[in-house]
Motif scaffolding. Structure first.
Motif, PDB file in Angstrom:
ATOM      1  N   VAL A   1     -17.133  29.515  15.163  1.00 32.90           N
ATOM      2  CA  VAL A   1     -18.108  28.468  15.401  1.00 32.90           C
ATOM      3  C   VAL A   1     -18.835  28.153  14.100  1.00 32.90           C
ATOM      4  N   PHE A   2     -18.900  26.881  13.756  1.00 34.02           N
ATOM      5  CA  PHE A   2     -19.611  26.439  12.557  1.00 34.02           C
ATOM      6  C   PHE A   2     -20.446  25.219  12.915  1.00 34.02           C
ATOM      7  N   VAL A   3     -21.445  24.924  12.092  1.00 34.15           N
ATOM      8  CA  VAL A   3     -22.330  23.782  12.304  1.00 34.15           C
ATOM      9  C   VAL A   3     -21.772  22.598  11.527  1.00 34.15           C
ATOM     10  N   LEU A   4     -21.462  21.534  12.239  1.00 39.47           N
ATOM     11  CA  LEU A   4     -20.906  20.319  11.636  1.00 39.47           C
ATOM     12  C   LEU A   4     -22.037  19.330  11.401  1.00 39.47           C
ATOM     13  N   ARG A   5     -22.229  18.947  10.159  1.00 40.43           N
ATOM     14  CA  ARG A   5     -23.281  17.994   9.785  1.00 40.43           C
ATOM     15  C   ARG A   5     -22.639  16.660   9.425  1.00 40.43           C
ATOM     16  N   SER A   6     -23.167  15.596   9.980  1.00 39.42           N
ATOM     17  CA  SER A   6     -22.629  14.257   9.746  1.00 39.42           C
ATOM     18  C   SER A   6     -23.782  13.288   9.540  1.00 39.42           C
ATOM     19  N   LEU A   7     -23.506  12.204   8.800  1.00 45.77           N
ATOM     20  CA  LEU A   7     -24.508  11.159   8.664  1.00 45.77           C
ATOM     21  C   LEU A   7     -24.764  10.509  10.023  1.00 45.77           C
TER      22      LEU A   7
END
Length: 242
Positions: A94-100
């Motif tokens: 599990v990872f944190v996905l950062r998007s605009l």
């Protein structure tokens, strides 16, 4: 009791030290390096494609992403410029996905390119799902939902785009995202990845061109096709003469 001469002869009676007796094998550091070289394996072709093409796209998109981030920061959207969402990756990691926080010019997808270069995402793959999504094949605690069975989603990295995203625009009933993702998992390869990437680029461009063409036709009127110098007064005069 030995004399001094006897002790000297006993000390020199053995064979002279040779290179092999003074050093038995290479130094430990050199052995460790050789072991690492023997254990090294070239990365798979899919990872090479992700790293090379992803790095090139990130380099080209960086100015656009910076401009988009500044524009969003000026608006001060609630929640900030970036969205933060946990996603399940390879092996259930599990990872944190950062998007605009925008959909214009697909900047939200382009802002995920660093995750492709880092290795959390692939350019092409199944849709990145949240940990509590039942399609991940794991329960909310992160363990396998099926007894002893490894879900096929855990065998692949989620993708920036994928077969489901490309084919979902067709509107056909058999083009269900879950089935398309599973089909990709069973037949994935570099050739299929390149075909999906080509379709992912071609389809938005074609839709944009069709949109411009429709807007251009809507703006046309009958006066646009008349000869130069034609006036409405001439048309009224011809009608009255008749």
């Amino acid at each position: 009791m030995q004399t001094q001469g006897q002790r000297g002869s006993a000390r020199h009676s053995g064979p002279p030290p040779t290179r092999s007796t003074r050093r038995n094998g290479p130094p430990p550091a050199l052995s460790a390096v050789r072991a690492r070289v023997r254990q090294w394996e070239p990365p798979p072709a899919k990872r090479v494609l992700d790293l090379t093409l992803g790095s090139a796209l990130l380099t080209l998109a960086t100015p656009l992403l910076a401009a988009g981030a500044l524009a969003l920061a000026a608006r001060r959207p609630p929640g900030g410029v970036l969205t933060h969402s946990p996603r399940v990756g390879l092996d259930g990691h599990v990872f944190v996905l950062r998007s605009l926080r925008t959909r214009r010019l697909r900047l939200d997808l382009l802002s995920r390119l660093p995750y492709v270069v880092r290795g959390d995402l692939s350019l092409v793959g199944p849709e990145p799902l949240a940990p509590d999504d039942p399609r991940t094949g794991t329960d909310p605690a992160g363990t396998s939902a099926s007894s002893g069975a490894r879900h096929w989603r855990q065998e692949l990295k989620p993708g920036l785009t994928g077969l489901a995203q490309v084919r979902s625009r067709s509107g056909m009933p058999w083009d269900e995202p879950a089935l398309l993702d599973q089909h990709y998992a069973e037949h994935h390869g570099v050739r299929l990845d390149l075909a999906i990437l080509a379709s992912a680029v071609h389809t938005p461009l074609r839709e944009a061109a069709q949109g411009f063409a429709r807007r251009g036709k809507a703006r046309l009127s009958d006066t646009d096709h008349r000869l130069s110098g034609y006036s409405a007064a001439e048309e009224v005069g011809s009608v009255s003469t008749d």
